[in-house]
Design an enzyme around this catalytic site. Structure first.
Site, PDB file in Angstrom:
ATOM      1  N   ASP A 212     -12.629   5.866  20.607  1.00 23.22           N
ATOM      2  CA  ASP A 212     -12.649   7.253  21.048  1.00 23.22           C
ATOM      3  C   ASP A 212     -13.660   7.990  20.170  1.00 23.22           C
ATOM      4  OD1 ASP A 212     -11.918   9.641  22.320  1.00 23.22           O
ATOM      5  OD2 ASP A 212     -10.354  10.049  20.855  1.00 23.22           O
TER       6      ASP A 212
ATOM      7  N   ASP B  29     -12.650  16.493  14.979  1.00 25.46           N
ATOM      8  CA  ASP B  29     -12.589  17.128  16.292  1.00 25.46           C
ATOM      9  C   ASP B  29     -13.686  18.174  16.437  1.00 25.46           C
ATOM     10  OD1 ASP B  29     -11.685  17.702  18.809  1.00 25.46           O
ATOM     11  OD2 ASP B  29     -10.121  19.089  18.141  1.00 25.46           O
TER      12      ASP B  29
ATOM     13  N   LYS C 201      -9.461   5.729  30.797  1.00 23.13           N
ATOM     14  CA  LYS C 201     -10.060   4.808  29.831  1.00 23.13           C
ATOM     15  C   LYS C 201      -9.740   3.345  30.103  1.00 23.13           C
ATOM     16  CE  LYS C 201     -10.921   8.035  26.096  1.00 23.13           C
ATOM     17  NZ  LYS C 201     -10.840   8.314  24.652  1.00 23.13           N
TER      18      LYS C 201
ATOM     19  N   ASP D 182      -7.022   7.908  18.844  1.00 20.54           N
ATOM     20  CA  ASP D 182      -5.985   8.746  18.222  1.00 20.54           C
ATOM     21  C   ASP D 182      -4.964   9.264  19.218  1.00 20.54           C
ATOM     22  OD1 ASP D 182      -6.783  12.050  18.658  1.00 20.54           O
ATOM     23  OD2 ASP D 182      -8.272  10.543  19.152  1.00 20.54           O
TER      24      ASP D 182
ATOM     25  N   THR E 153     -15.496   7.941  25.624  1.00 20.32           N
ATOM     26  CA  THR E 153     -15.151   9.327  25.326  1.00 20.32           C
ATOM     27  C   THR E 153     -14.931  10.137  26.598  1.00 20.32           C
ATOM     28  OG1 THR E 153     -16.008  11.376  24.309  1.00 20.32           O
ATOM     29  CG2 THR E 153     -17.623   9.827  25.170  1.00 20.32           C
TER      30      THR E 153
ATOM     31  N   ASP F 270     -13.883  12.071  19.275  1.00 19.77           N
ATOM     32  CA  ASP F 270     -13.248  13.079  18.423  1.00 19.77           C
ATOM     33  C   ASP F 270     -12.003  12.529  17.747  1.00 19.77           C
ATOM     34  OD1 ASP F 270     -14.826  15.551  18.771  1.00 19.77           O
ATOM     35  OD2 ASP F 270     -14.293  15.332  20.870  1.00 19.77           O
TER      36      ASP F 270
ATOM     37  N   ARG G 134       0.812  -1.216   0.000  1.00 21.01           N
ATOM     38  CA  ARG G 134       0.000   0.000   0.000  1.00 21.01           C
ATOM     39  C   ARG G 134       0.846   1.267   0.000  1.00 21.01           C
ATOM     40  NH1 ARG G 134      -4.076  -1.902   4.909  1.00 21.01           N
ATOM     41  NH2 ARG G 134      -5.392  -3.308   3.675  1.00 21.01           N
TER      42      ARG G 134
ATOM     43  N   ASP H 101      -8.521  22.532  24.401  1.00 20.44           N
ATOM     44  CA  ASP H 101      -8.888  22.769  25.797  1.00 20.44           C
ATOM     45  C   ASP H 101      -8.131  21.789  26.690  1.00 20.44           C
ATOM     46  OD1 ASP H 101     -10.152  20.424  25.100  1.00 20.44           O
ATOM     47  OD2 ASP H 101     -12.153  21.274  25.071  1.00 20.44           O
TER      48      ASP H 101
END
EC number: 3.1.3.99
Length: 485
Positions: free
Chosen positions: A180, A188, A410, A444, A216, A182, A132, A402
Site C-alpha cells: 500500500d 499519510d 486490491k 495498514d 494504491t 499511505d 523483542r 476522506d
C-alpha cells in the site's frame, strides 16, 4: 465521559479482527492463571509482612514465572499452528472436490477467518516477538492485539523465507511483494523522499530479482498520470534510475497499480520513469467483461448520493469539502484547513456501501446477495462481490480524512500483476505462474471484513503493519531470512 466514549468506540466489533481477537482470548487464560506469583505460589506469605524481603522474593521468582508463561503461550501457538495446517488441508481438498463439505476446526471456531496460502510457524514467531516485546515478562498487561498482529506478521515472513530457502530457481518461492502507499511506505498524505529508510530495503529486494508493486487507491489514468505517481514515489524512482546496485532488467521490476486495480504503470529504462501500460495488456477477463455504461451509471449514482450526504452533514460550503469525480473513482475530500469528523466519514462510507449494494442489485444480470456483512469496518473499505462474471466489483473506503468509491479492489490489483508479469516473454516463463503463496502484500488497512488491503488477502499472503517504521522493520527481517539461503 470523553475517555469512556473513546474506549468503547475503539472496542466496537466492526473494528476488530476476529482471528486476532480469538487468539488474544486464548492467551488471556495463562496470563490470568500464571503471570503472577500470588496466583499459584503460597511461599510469598512467609515474606508478606516484610516489604523488603517480599520485594526480593518477587524479584527472585521473575525468571521462573516468565518461563512458565512463555511455555503456556508456546503451547497455545503450537495448537493454533496445527489448526492452521488443518485448515489448509481442508481448503485444498475442497479445491479438488467442491462437493467436499467438511469444515476445518479453525473455521468452525472463527467463521470469518480467510484462507491461508502457507503454513504459519507461530511457535517460532512467538519466541522471536517475545524476545523483542517481552510478552512473557509482563504481569499487568496481557498479550495485546498488536502483540498477536506482530506474531502473525513474523510467522508469515518466516514461512515465506523457509519456502524461498528450500526452493531452486524454478521452484515455489517468493516472487512478488506489493505495498500500500499511505501509512505503509510513507506517512499519510506524504511521499517517498530520497532519505526514506524503506528505499534501501526496496532496492535490496529488487536486486534479489523480486518484483515490487505499489498497489494504491490513488488513481491517475494514462501517461499523463505519471507525474503524480512520480511525485509520490520520487525518492524510489530516482534511486532506481541511478543506482549501480540494479541491472536494467531489475529496474523494470517496479510496478505501480493505481486506483486499486484500474491503472498499471511500470518503470521503463528508456523513459527513466514510469510508463503507462494499456488496459488490454493486463486486464483480467472478468474486468474486460464489465459494461462501461454500467460503470458510468455506478459513478453517476454514487456522485448523486455523495452530494446528498455532503449537504446532509452541512459539508457543502466551499471552504469545507469538495467532491472529485474521476473516470473510475469518486470521492469527497476536505478542503485545506478543514477536517471532516470521524463520525461523518464513517457514516458516509457505510451509506455509500449500502447504496452500492442497491445499485449492483439493480444492474446485475443475476441477483446480488443483499445481506449486508455482519461486521463493517467503516474506517476501512467495504467491497461488494458476486460470482457472476458480469458483476462489477466496487470498493468504498475511508482514507482517514476522506471517503472514496473505486471500481475494482486490491484483490484484482494484485492478481492482475501476477498474471501480467507472466505474459512478459523476457522472463521465459521461469517465474510463472506466480501463485498466491508466492506473493506478499504489505498494508495498514486490514481491520475487519471488507477493508481496502483486506481484499488483497484473497490474492496473496499478507502482513499487517501500522506505520512506515514497521514496514522497514518487517522488510529487514524478510531480507535477513531470505539472505540466509
Amino acid at each position: 465521559m470523553t475517555s469512556r466514549y473513546r474506549v468503547e468506540y475503539a472496542l466496537k466489533s466492526h473494528r476488530r479482527d476476529e482471528f486476532i481477537e480469538w487468539i488474544k482470548g486464548l492467551l488471556a487464560v495463562p496470563f490470568v492463571l500464571h503471570a503472577d506469583v500470588e496466583n499459584y505460589d503460597t511461599d510469598f506469605m512467609k515474606h508478606y509482612e516484610d516489604p523488603e524481603a517480599y520485594e526480593d522474593y518477587l524479584l527472585s521468582r521473575e525468571y521462573e514465572i516468565a518461563l512458565e508463561c512463555q511455555n503456556r503461550y508456546k503451547e497455545i501457538f503450537a495448537d493454533v499452528e496445527k489448526l492452521v495446517n488443518h485448515a489448509i488441508i481442508i481448503d485444498k481438498l475442497q479445491d479438488k472436490n467442491p462437493t467436499y463439505v467438511d469444515t476445518s476446526r479453525l473455521r468452525k471456531l472463527v467463521p470469518s477467518v480467510g484462507r491461508f496460502f502457507t503454513p504459519l510457524p507461530l511457535t517460532e514467531a512467538f519466541l522471536v516477538e517475545d524476545s523483542r516485546r517481552s510478552i512473557s515478562k509482563r504481569r499487568l498487561v496481557s498479550p495485546s492485539f498488536n502483540d498477536v498482529r506482530s506474531i502473525l506478521n513474523t510467522a508469515q515472513v518466516l514461512a515465506l523465507a523457509k519456502m524461498y530457502q528450500d526452493s531452486d530457481e524454478s521452484g515455489s518461492r517468493l516472487k512478488l511483494i506489493t505495498f500500500d502507499g499511505d501509512v505503509t511506505l510513507y506517512a499519510d498524505g506524504s511521499s517517498l523522499t530520497p532519505d526514506a529508510p524503506v528505499i534501501d530495503k526496496l532496492i535490496k529486494l529488487l536486486s534479489m530479482n523480486l518484483f515490487i508493486g505499489v498497489v494504491t487507491a490513488a488513481g491517475y489514468p494514462g501517461q499523463s498520470g505519471v507525474p503524480q505517481y512520480y511525485e509520490r514515489l520520487k525518492g524510489l524512482i530516482d534511486r532506481i534510475r541511478t543506482t549501480p546496485e540494479l541491472n536494467d532488467h531489475q529496474r523494470e521490476n517496479l510496478l505501480v497499480m493505481g486506483g486499486e486495480s484500474n491503472y498499471l504503470f511500470r518503470y521503463d529504462n528508456e523513459f527513466g520513469n514510469l510508463k503507462f501500460i494499456e488496459a488490454d495488456e493486463w486486464y483480467l477477463p472478468i474486468m474486460s467483461s464489465w459494461d462501461k455504461l454500467k460503470i458510468d451509471y455506478i459513478m453517476s449514482t454514487t456522485d448523486k448520493h455523495l452530494k446528498h450526504l455532503q449537504k446532509k452533514f452541512k459539508l457543502d460550503d466551499m471552504d469545507k469539502t469538495t467532491i472529485i469525480r474521476k473516470e473510475r473513482s469518486i470521492g469527497i475530500i476536505p478542503n485545506p484547513g478543514y477536517r471532516i469528523l470521524r463520525e461523518h466519514l464513517e457514516e458516509m462510507v457505510l451509506s455509500c456501501s449500502m447504496k452500492l449494494q442497491e445499485i449492483l442489485a439493480r444492474t446485475a444480470r443475476t441477483p446480488v446477495n443483499m445481506e449486508i456483512v455482519n461486521q463493517l469496518d467503516t474506517s476501512q473499505a467495504v467491497s461488494t462481490q458476486n460470482a457472476a462474471d458480469d458483476h462489477i466489483k466496487v470498493c468504498a473506503f475511508n482514507g482517514g480524512s476522506d471517503v472514496w468509491v473505486d471500481i475494482g479492489d486490491k484483490s484484482l490489483g494484485v492478481e492482475s500483476l501476477q498474471k501480467y508479469l507472466c505474459k512478459d516473454v523476457k522472463y521465459e516463463h521461469k517465474v510463472c505462474p506466480i501463485l498466491k503463496s508466492e506473493s506478499l502484500h504489505i498494508g495498514d488497512q486490514f481491520a475487519s471484513l471488507g477493508a481496502n488491503d483486506f481484499k488483497a488477502r484473497l490474492s496473496a499472503c499478507t502482513v499487517w503493519i501500522a506505520s512506515p517504521r514497521e514496514t522497514v522493520a518487517i522488510l529487514e527481517d524478510l531480507i535477513q531470512h531470505l539472505s540466509n539461503k
